[in-house]
Design a protein around this motif. Structure first.
Motif: not given
Length: 379
Positions: A99-118
């Protein structure tokens, strides 16, 4: 701050922010919740210093303070380059967090795509007025708000709407983050006598999300509708399919990709695959364009593997297997596999050492002897 957000040529939205974001990542999280954006994207803004030409937004200080025009550029559907398909050595890979809290633009992303903090959304004017007054009272003497049924219902409905734009199936951890963010922004909503102050909000969200999914199913929302299966024949009750970890589980077709164009792309792809030397770049583009249709057929119709091979022969090449994995979970397949393998290496080596110590002759004895002398994986 007033924003004009260009999501696509057909969808241009007006967004009002009560608080100015402190970073580009926070702005991305706000837009992700407010507009229901999914996948990875980067932001561009009209720079007044260059005649309102678009520039990539890398520093929040570059954004005009009162009004600004932003353009959203999605990056998750880019075709893979040849360099992505290179196999890296075990020593060069490192396990990545799931899990990655906040995927930065251009990154490969994370498995949840959940914003942190909401980011807690705004509510109706009357509810915001009541919350503002209750927050002032809480700050003065610690008095919590006596919540009416209508106010609580609106808060839960608004939160469920924002959550659903990210995923219809949030985990308990996701709902905890929403409940925590709610009482942080509005401390008057804390539960009296509770250690954390947000447990009842979490359980209320669990039930609200269940009811909200029923409404989405009645409306024909595909990602929820496809999760109802019938076991066997006859009058068997529908059984909900187990939750998956895909980010793009059942994506919508991209802008301009009609059913007719998709079928033409499929025919072009079939002809390209039959060539002795197919154009890999063309196949990448066609597979990306038909990704939504392919997922709808595989998940909705559940065809046999032989039917999938006849319909999507390009999918069964090494290059497209890796590309499809990236499209679905936004992660690199080889990197994930090698990173996971690295995590098991110490246990496997310990197992072999234990077997060798018991007197069993192993084919890997020479390798174990080398590892005893040099126990690092650095070159």
């Amino acid at each position: 701050m007033l924003l004009r957000v260009i999501v696509s040529p057909q969808e241009i939205r007006r967004v009002t922010l009560q608080d100015v974001p402190l970073s580009v990542d926070e702005l991305c999280s706000v837009l992700r919740n407010t507009l229901g954006l999914r996948g990875n994207f980067l932001l561009q803004f009209e720079d007044p210093d260059f005649g309102n030409e678009l520039c990539n937004l890398t520093d929040i200080k570059d954004l005009p303070t009162e009004r600004a025009t932003l353009k959203v550029l999605f990056t998750f559907s880019e075709p893979l380059s040849d360099s992505t398909l290179d196999t890296a050595s075990l020593s060069s890979q490192s396990p990545r967090s799931s899990t990655t809290a906040n995927p930065s633009p251009g990154s490969s992303g994370d498995s949840t795509d959940w914003p942190d903090p909401f980011v807690i959304p705004g509510f109706s004017h009357d509810v915001e007025f009541q919350l503002r007054a209750a927050n002032d009272a809480y700050a003065n003497d610690g008095t919590v708000m006596v919540i009416s049924k209508s106010v609580k219902s609106e808060i839960l409905d608004r939160l469920a709407d924002c959550i659903t734009k990210i995923t219809p199936y949030p985990t308990k951890v996701n709902l905890e983050s929403v409940a925590k963010a709610l009482v942080v922004k509005h401390p008057c909503l804390r539960e009296p006598g509770s250690g954390q102050g947000w447990y009842s909000w979490k359980f209320s969200l669990v039930f609200k999300m269940g009811n909200y999914r029923q409404r989405m199913m009645a409306a024909g929302f595909p990602e929820v509708l496809v999760n109802k299966r019938k076991r066997g024949q006859g009058n068997a009750k529908p059984v909900k399919k187990s939750k998956k970890g895909e980010i793009h589980y059942l994506p919508q077709p991209p802008e301009g990709q009609t059913a007719v164009k998709t079928e033409k792309d499929c025919e072009t792809m079939l002809l390209e695959v039959q060539k002795r030397d197919p154009d890999l770049q063309v196949l990448d583009e066609l597979m990306t364009a038909t990704f939504s249709k392919r997922r709808q057929e595989i998940i909705g119709d559940e065809p046999l593997i032989s039917a999938v091979m006849d319909r999507w022969p390009a999918l069964f090449t090494e290059r497209q297997v890796i590309a499809e994995f990236r499209r679905i979970v936004a992660k690199d397949l080889l990197e994930s596999f090698l990173g996971g393998l690295d995590a098991f290496v110490p246990s496997l080596l310990q197992l072999y050492r234990s077997a060798a110590a018991s007197g069993r002759k192993l084919a890997l004895s020479s390798i174990l002897d080398s590892l005893q002398k040099e126990d690092t994986n650095q070159n």
